[in-house]
Design a protein around this motif. Structure first.
Motif: not given
Length: 205
Positions: A118-122, A141-152, A165-169, A184-190
């Motif tokens: 379970d990935m909670t906010d942040g 809940g909230g937003t979790s992140y797959l940060r730049t440079g991660a291989n997922v 919760g939301n997941l920002e890629i 929740g929303d899965t978002s692919v960032a610019a």
């Protein structure tokens, strides 16, 4: 309690005598828990509480297994990282919290054997040359992140990413198989990429 600056090492054997390790009490980590082989079994009375200053370092194998453990057998407020070995480390206990995950080498599997992460906010997956595989993950809940440079990656048809919760890629996410579901929303960032592959090759190939 493992104090800041201290290290608890989990060895596969002692004095050439193979032993077992079972956690049936509360273990607080403010320093480093370093897994070197042979699983740590967590029971229903046990919990590893990894505080924000704490790090859990794992190598190939199944470093943690569940024996009627709670869904938050590991409360992760710090970091869990695979730092040794080119193979796979499978986390086969329930994990919850806003902490981070990273693979510096080989593959780190989140949610092995049906035990959910379970990935909670942040919460975030951080950059690293290794791969982090999502097997059973809920963005609570909230937003979790797959940060730049991660291989997922999600590689298996049974892989599950769900939750309210939301997941920002922010990185490259390879989706070979499995299901994304939930409100929740899965978002692919610019600048980020979500790749839809027809099949999953061997990790590292």
């Amino acid at each position: 309690s493992v104090a800041a600056g201290a290290t608890l090492e989990l060895f596969p054997q002692a004095l050439d005598v193979v032993g077992t390790r079972t956690l049936s009490r509360h273990l607080s980590n403010f320093g480093t828990v370093r897994y070197q082989g042979g699983p740590l079994t967590i029971t229903g009375l046990g919990q590893l509480d990894n505080f924000p200053s704490g790090q859990v370092l794992v190598s190939d194998g199944t470093p943690f297994i569940c024996d009627s453990c709670a869904s938050d057998a590991i409360a992760n407020g710090g970091s869990i990282a695979k730092d040794v070995g080119t193979g796979i480390a499978s986390l086969a206990v329930g994990i919850t919290g806003p902490g981070s995950f990273r693979s510096q080498n080989g593959t780190l599997q989140l949610g092995a054997l049906g035990h959910q992460v379970d990935m909670t906010d942040g919460a975030q997956v951080l950059a690293g040359p290794g791969e982090v595989q999502l097997l059973s993950v809920e963005v609570v809940g909230g937003t979790s992140y797959l940060r730049t440079g991660a291989n997922v990656a999600m590689r298996a048809s049974t892989s599950l990413l769900e939750g309210a919760g939301n997941l920002e890629i922010e990185t490259l996410f390879r989706w070979f198989g499995g299901t994304m579901q939930g409100s929740g929303d899965t978002s692919v960032a610019a600048g980020a990429t979500l790749e839809l592959f027809p099949e999953s090759p061997t990790p590292g190939s």
